[in-house]
Design a protein around this motif. Structure first.
Motif, mmCIF file in Angstrom:
data_model
loop_
_atom_site.group_PDB
_atom_site.id
_atom_site.type_symbol
_atom_site.label_atom_id
_atom_site.label_comp_id
_atom_site.label_asym_id
_atom_site.label_seq_id
_atom_site.Cartn_x
_atom_site.Cartn_y
_atom_site.Cartn_z
ATOM 1 N N ALA A 174 -3.660 6.941 2.433
ATOM 2 C CA ALA A 174 -3.988 5.537 2.181
ATOM 3 C C ALA A 174 -3.976 4.776 3.500
ATOM 4 O O ALA A 174 -3.381 5.235 4.484
ATOM 5 N N SER A 175 -4.627 3.623 3.485
ATOM 6 C CA SER A 175 -4.670 2.777 4.670
ATOM 7 C C SER A 175 -3.434 1.878 4.710
ATOM 8 O O SER A 175 -3.143 1.177 3.740
ATOM 9 N N ALA A 192 -7.704 8.813 -3.344
ATOM 10 C CA ALA A 192 -6.775 9.140 -2.262
ATOM 11 C C ALA A 192 -6.770 10.630 -1.917
ATOM 12 O O ALA A 192 -6.341 11.025 -0.836
ATOM 13 N N ILE A 230 -8.108 4.190 -7.107
ATOM 14 C CA ILE A 230 -7.523 4.475 -5.782
ATOM 15 C C ILE A 230 -6.741 5.787 -5.849
ATOM 16 O O ILE A 230 -6.734 6.569 -4.901
ATOM 17 N N TYR A 246 -2.480 -0.275 -5.598
ATOM 18 C CA TYR A 246 -2.706 0.914 -6.415
ATOM 19 C C TYR A 246 -3.454 0.592 -7.710
ATOM 20 O O TYR A 246 -3.203 -0.422 -8.368
ATOM 21 N N ALA A 257 0.847 -1.203 0.000
ATOM 22 C CA ALA A 257 0.000 0.000 0.000
ATOM 23 C C ALA A 257 0.884 1.256 0.000
ATOM 24 O O ALA A 257 0.713 2.157 -0.831
ATOM 25 N N MET A 280 1.697 3.454 -3.521
ATOM 26 C CA MET A 280 1.108 4.806 -3.538
ATOM 27 C C MET A 280 2.183 5.881 -3.648
ATOM 28 O O MET A 280 2.066 6.809 -4.455
#
Ligand code: AAT
Length: 292
Positions: free
Chosen positions: A223-224, A278, A274, A270, A63, A67
């Protein structure tokens, strides 16, 4: 000890701790700059910890690395020269290598021991160093950037640790000024920008410095990432004056890239949806960072 929970406490997130169950400690050492720990966790695979702060886990590194690399690189057409600051694990390099337009990937990491440890314990990230376009510079990025010719890079990605220890100067005005100088007109910066739940003041400070320094656009995305404190991480995206950059709508969508699988694995997190999502910010964040 195996079977115990390892707690992560830090003044950067006072009043709370996050914890992971330990299967096995794999490496413990001290470099010139920081304490380095690698352990096998029960729930997230191997974990890299620097000075008591989780930097990545095998399960959720996708993640963060995807990103921080693709938010900037998919926002400009055919990026050619890229600089990575920090990122000694190689994960961001692995992601950049999906972009076949890229000709040069400079990386400036301060701590050689991080690189060596990741080579041994995180081969699926270290693989990024094997791309022939990568040039490694071991040293302080603040110093490195002072010697970069003006306008050299299309994109700079600051994958650095939290601003305690060697990364302190990476959130200060002079650093942002040198990154802006090192970018071509219409070039982009993507900086790790902490948690919107924990670090509002830091984020506000970074945004206000960048709004003054970067004459293009300045945005915040997030993002998480479950193993980071509060479970989220932010990214500061800035562009220099020149051809305008619309960060919210990628002009160089990842789905159209031919080299996408060059690094040997599918994207896990990604995609273009997304990317745009974001930049959608919770109302309290919008107010606090005065985006509106
Ligand atoms: N990709 C995984 C995550 C990181 S690693 C951050 C790296 O930045 C570390 O290897 C550290 O040695 C390096 N670093 C720190 N300061 C400097 C500097 N001044 N110059 C060059 N490299 C530096 C970041 C995870 C973010 C965690 C968020 N909580």
């Amino acid at each position: 000890k195996a079977g115990n929970l390892m707690y992560f406490n830090n003044p950067m997130w006072p009043g709370e701790a996050h914890s992971l169950k330990v299967e096995n400690i794999l490496f413990q050492g001290k470099s010139e700059f920081q304490e380095i720990l690698v352990f096998e966790s029960s729930a997230y695979g191997k974990v890299l910890v620097l000075d008591g702060i989780v930097q990545l886990s095998e399960k959720d590194e996708c993640a963060y690395q995807e990103m921080i690399a693709h938010l900037p690189l998919c926002s400009i057409e055919s990026p050619k020269r890229v600089l990575v600051v920090g990122g000694g694990d190689g994960g961001v390099l692995r992601e950049i290598s999906r972009h076949s337009s890229v000709e040069l990937i400079d990386i400036c990491e301060i701590d050689k021991m991080v690189i060596d440890v990741c080579k041994k314990y995180f081969p699926q990230l270290y693989v990024g160093f094997e791309d022939p376009r990568v040039r490694l510079h071991v040293g302080d990025a603040v110093e490195f950037l002072r010697h970069v010719p003006e306008g050299k890079y299309d994109a700079i990605i600051v994958d650095s640790s939290d601003p305690v220890g060697p990364a302190q100067e990476l959130v200060e005005r002079p650093f942002f000024e040198t990154t802006a100088r090192a970018l071509r007109p219409g070039g982009v910066l993507c900086n790790m920008a902490e948690s919107m739940w924990l670090h509002t003041h830091l984020i506000q400070d970074m945004l206000s410095i960048c709004r003054e320094t970067f004459k293009g656009s300045v945005h915040y995305a997030w993002a998480s990432v479950p193993t980071y404190p509060s479970g989220v991480i932010g990214f500061l995206l800035c562009s220099t004056e020149g051809p305008p950059v619309d960060f919210l709508h990628p002009v160089n969508p990842i789905e159209k890239l031919e080299g996408n699988l060059k690094c040997g694995r599918e994207l896990r997190f990604y995609n273009s949806e997304i990317h745009s999502a974001a930049f959608a910010l919770p109302s309290f964040v919008r107010r606090e960072v005065s985006i509106l």
